[in-house]
Design an enzyme around this catalytic site. Structure first.
Site, PDB file in Angstrom:
ATOM      1  N   LYS A   9       0.850  -1.166  -0.202  1.00 49.15           N
ATOM      2  CA  LYS A   9      -0.392  -0.125  -0.325  1.00 49.15           C
ATOM      3  C   LYS A   9       0.829   1.277   0.185  1.00 49.15           C
ATOM      4  O   LYS A   9       0.755   2.042  -0.501  1.00 49.15           O
ATOM      5  CB  LYS A   9      -1.009   0.363   1.065  1.00 49.15           C
ATOM      6  CG  LYS A   9      -2.194  -1.581   1.481  1.00 49.15           C
ATOM      7  CD  LYS A   9      -3.150  -1.052   2.621  1.00 49.15           C
ATOM      8  CE  LYS A   9      -2.098  -0.755   3.716  1.00 49.15           C
ATOM      9  NZ  LYS A   9      -1.651  -1.882   3.929  1.00 49.15           N
ATOM     10  N   ARG A  29      -9.511   1.973   8.711  1.00 46.51           N
ATOM     11  CA  ARG A  29      -8.875   0.394   9.090  1.00 46.51           C
ATOM     12  C   ARG A  29     -10.263  -0.282  10.056  1.00 46.51           C
ATOM     13  O   ARG A  29      -9.674  -1.852  10.934  1.00 46.51           O
ATOM     14  CB  ARG A  29      -7.738   0.205  10.057  1.00 46.51           C
ATOM     15  CG  ARG A  29      -6.096  -0.183   9.467  1.00 46.51           C
ATOM     16  CD  ARG A  29      -4.984   0.118  10.419  1.00 46.51           C
ATOM     17  NE  ARG A  29      -4.067  -0.640  10.039  1.00 46.51           N
ATOM     18  CZ  ARG A  29      -2.771  -0.834   8.751  1.00 46.51           C
ATOM     19  NH1 ARG A  29      -2.861   0.963   8.779  1.00 46.51           N
ATOM     20  NH2 ARG A  29      -1.610  -0.828   9.176  1.00 46.51           N
ATOM     21  N   ARG A  87      11.922  -7.750   4.463  1.00 49.69           N
ATOM     22  CA  ARG A  87      11.002  -5.695   4.227  1.00 49.69           C
ATOM     23  C   ARG A  87      12.346  -5.604   5.035  1.00 49.69           C
ATOM     24  O   ARG A  87      12.727  -5.486   6.389  1.00 49.69           O
ATOM     25  CB  ARG A  87      10.099  -5.806   4.512  1.00 49.69           C
ATOM     26  CG  ARG A  87       9.544  -4.451   4.566  1.00 49.69           C
ATOM     27  CD  ARG A  87       7.984  -3.929   4.124  1.00 49.69           C
ATOM     28  NE  ARG A  87       7.255  -4.158   5.428  1.00 49.69           N
ATOM     29  CZ  ARG A  87       5.635  -3.027   5.183  1.00 49.69           C
ATOM     30  NH1 ARG A  87       5.415  -2.560   4.320  1.00 49.69           N
ATOM     31  NH2 ARG A  87       5.734  -3.417   6.514  1.00 49.69           N
ATOM     32  N   ARG A 139      11.276  -2.567  10.464  1.00 53.39           N
ATOM     33  CA  ARG A 139      10.286  -1.715  11.647  1.00 53.39           C
ATOM     34  C   ARG A 139      10.252  -3.112  12.026  1.00 53.39           C
ATOM     35  O   ARG A 139      10.705  -3.774  12.738  1.00 53.39           O
ATOM     36  CB  ARG A 139       9.316  -1.782  10.778  1.00 53.39           C
ATOM     37  CG  ARG A 139       8.890  -0.331   9.808  1.00 53.39           C
ATOM     38  CD  ARG A 139       8.303  -0.842   8.888  1.00 53.39           C
ATOM     39  NE  ARG A 139       6.656  -0.981   9.468  1.00 53.39           N
ATOM     40  CZ  ARG A 139       5.872  -0.675   8.677  1.00 53.39           C
ATOM     41  NH1 ARG A 139       5.672  -0.598   7.234  1.00 53.39           N
ATOM     42  NH2 ARG A 139       4.245  -0.851  10.060  1.00 53.39           N
ATOM     43  N   ARG A 171      -0.649  -9.141  12.924  1.00 54.15           N
ATOM     44  CA  ARG A 171      -0.919  -7.559  11.899  1.00 54.15           C
ATOM     45  C   ARG A 171      -1.939  -8.537  10.974  1.00 54.15           C
ATOM     46  O   ARG A 171      -3.003  -7.856  11.060  1.00 54.15           O
ATOM     47  CB  ARG A 171      -0.023  -7.258  11.430  1.00 54.15           C
ATOM     48  CG  ARG A 171       0.507  -6.075  12.952  1.00 54.15           C
ATOM     49  CD  ARG A 171       1.982  -6.235  11.998  1.00 54.15           C
ATOM     50  NE  ARG A 171       2.610  -4.491  10.869  1.00 54.15           N
ATOM     51  CZ  ARG A 171       3.234  -4.830  10.261  1.00 54.15           C
ATOM     52  NH1 ARG A 171       4.171  -5.511  10.201  1.00 54.15           N
ATOM     53  NH2 ARG A 171       3.022  -3.567   8.953  1.00 54.15           N
TER      54      ARG A 171
HETATM   55  P1  AMP Z   1       1.627   0.719   8.480  1.00 52.01           P
HETATM   56  O1  AMP Z   1       2.428   1.228   8.368  1.00 52.01           O
HETATM   57  O2  AMP Z   1      -0.133   1.188   8.190  1.00 52.01           O
HETATM   58  O3  AMP Z   1       1.053  -1.044   8.452  1.00 52.01           O
HETATM   59  O4  AMP Z   1       0.742   0.897   9.913  1.00 52.01           O
HETATM   60  C1  AMP Z   1       1.583   0.724  11.201  1.00 52.01           C
HETATM   61  C2  AMP Z   1       0.902   0.505  12.512  1.00 52.01           C
HETATM   62  O5  AMP Z   1       0.729   1.995  12.849  1.00 52.01           O
HETATM   63  C3  AMP Z   1      -0.252   0.068  12.720  1.00 52.01           C
HETATM   64  O6  AMP Z   1      -0.294  -1.416  12.597  1.00 52.01           O
HETATM   65  C4  AMP Z   1      -1.052   0.308  14.230  1.00 52.01           C
HETATM   66  O7  AMP Z   1      -0.328  -0.545  14.795  1.00 52.01           O
HETATM   67  C5  AMP Z   1      -1.040   1.937  13.500  1.00 52.01           C
HETATM   68  N1  AMP Z   1      -1.918   2.046  12.605  1.00 52.01           N
HETATM   69  C6  AMP Z   1      -1.633   2.880  11.153  1.00 52.01           C
HETATM   70  N2  AMP Z   1      -2.963   3.183  10.206  1.00 52.01           N
HETATM   71  C7  AMP Z   1      -3.803   2.867  11.833  1.00 52.01           C
HETATM   72  C8  AMP Z   1      -5.228   2.924  11.735  1.00 52.01           C
HETATM   73  N3  AMP Z   1      -6.072   3.428  10.334  1.00 52.01           N
HETATM   74  N4  AMP Z   1      -6.241   2.729  12.967  1.00 52.01           N
HETATM   75  C9  AMP Z   1      -5.118   2.331  14.564  1.00 52.01           C
HETATM   76  N5  AMP Z   1      -4.307   1.858  14.108  1.00 52.01           N
HETATM   77  C10 AMP Z   1      -3.598   2.269  12.757  1.00 52.01           C
END
Ligand code: AMP
Length: 216
Positions: A13, A88, A127, A160, A171
């Site tokens: 994404k 989400r 990654r 990460r 996740r």
């Molecule tokens: P991502 O980089 O999109 O995979 O996001 C990394 C982490 O940030 C996720 O596993 C959540 O802990 C937090 N996070 C990102 N976007 C959201 C969201 N819309 N709602 C809740 N937590 C989020």
């Protein structure tokens, strides 16, 4: 264009968000990136978000929704945006509808990026992310020319914290339980289109644009 990207962690994404936002000349709003910046800067928001992120869980809706409301009110989002990683949960999607109603606008399309789970685990566990520009690399499938260094900006690559195998599994569970229901939510609104997020990055971008243009 006002677009939402939905897809499991590891679907690409963030990568596609960058290309698509450039293509449509709209603001890219990646909630994971905003949280990571706040964690690195140790802001009050970062302190709140960190424990949830480290566990692979979602940051509570009220914190996330308030952050997105502020971000979408900024000037660069007025002429269009691409949301990556938000909403989400169904309550986040309902909150987004409200935010957009308040701003006098609405979504044009929701693009679901689909990939099977085995491939996701493979992608996430290898990654590596650039500390400079945020670009994702992979130890096997997408190596930079110099080990550990980003080709684009010379930034140092790191894994990460939430890409370790246990957190990756958590996740993916969270995605299935809490985020996947959004597909039905947006399908019912006639906003959903889909792209198979497999193959070369450029090909996925081309197919994503074709799918999105087909909706407008
Ligand atoms: P991502 O980089 O999109 O995979 O996001 C990394 C982490 O940030 C996720 O596993 C959540 O802990 C937090 N996070 C990102 N976007 C959201 C969201 N819309 N709602 C809740 N937590 C989020």
């Amino acid at each position: 264009m006002r677009i939402v990207l939905v897809g499991p962690p590891g679907a690409g994404k963030g990568t596609q968000a960058t290309y698509l936002a450039k293509h449509y000349a709209i603001a890219q709003v990646s909630t994971g990136d905003i949280f990571r910046t706040n964690v690195a800067d140790q802001t009050p928001l970062g302190v709140k978000a960190r424990e949830f992120m480290d566990a692979g869980d979602l940051v509570p809706d009220e914190v996330t929704i308030a952050m997105v409301r502020d971000r979408l009110g900024e000037a660069d989002a007025a002429s269009g945006f691409l949301l990556d990683g938000f909403p989400r949960t169904v309550p986040q999607a309902e909150a987004l509808d409200e935010i957009l109603t308040d701003l006098g606008t609405k979504l044009d399309a929701v693009l679901e990026m689909s990939v099977d789970e085995e491939e996701l685990v493979r992608r996430l566990s290898g990654r590596r992310t650039c500390s400079g520009c945020g670009r994702a690399w992979h130890v096997e499938f997408d190596q930079p020319s110099v080990d550990g260094v980003c080709d684009d900006c010379n930034g140092k690559l790191f894994r990460r914290d939430d890409d370790d195998p246990d957190t990756v599994r958590r996740r993916l569970e969270v995605y299935t339980e809490q985020t996947k229901p959004l597909v039905g939510y947006y399908e019912a609104q006639g906003l959903l289109c889909e792209v198979a997020a497999i193959g070369a990055v450029d090909d996925v971008t081309r197919r994503a644009i074709a799918a999105l243009d087909g909706t407008s």
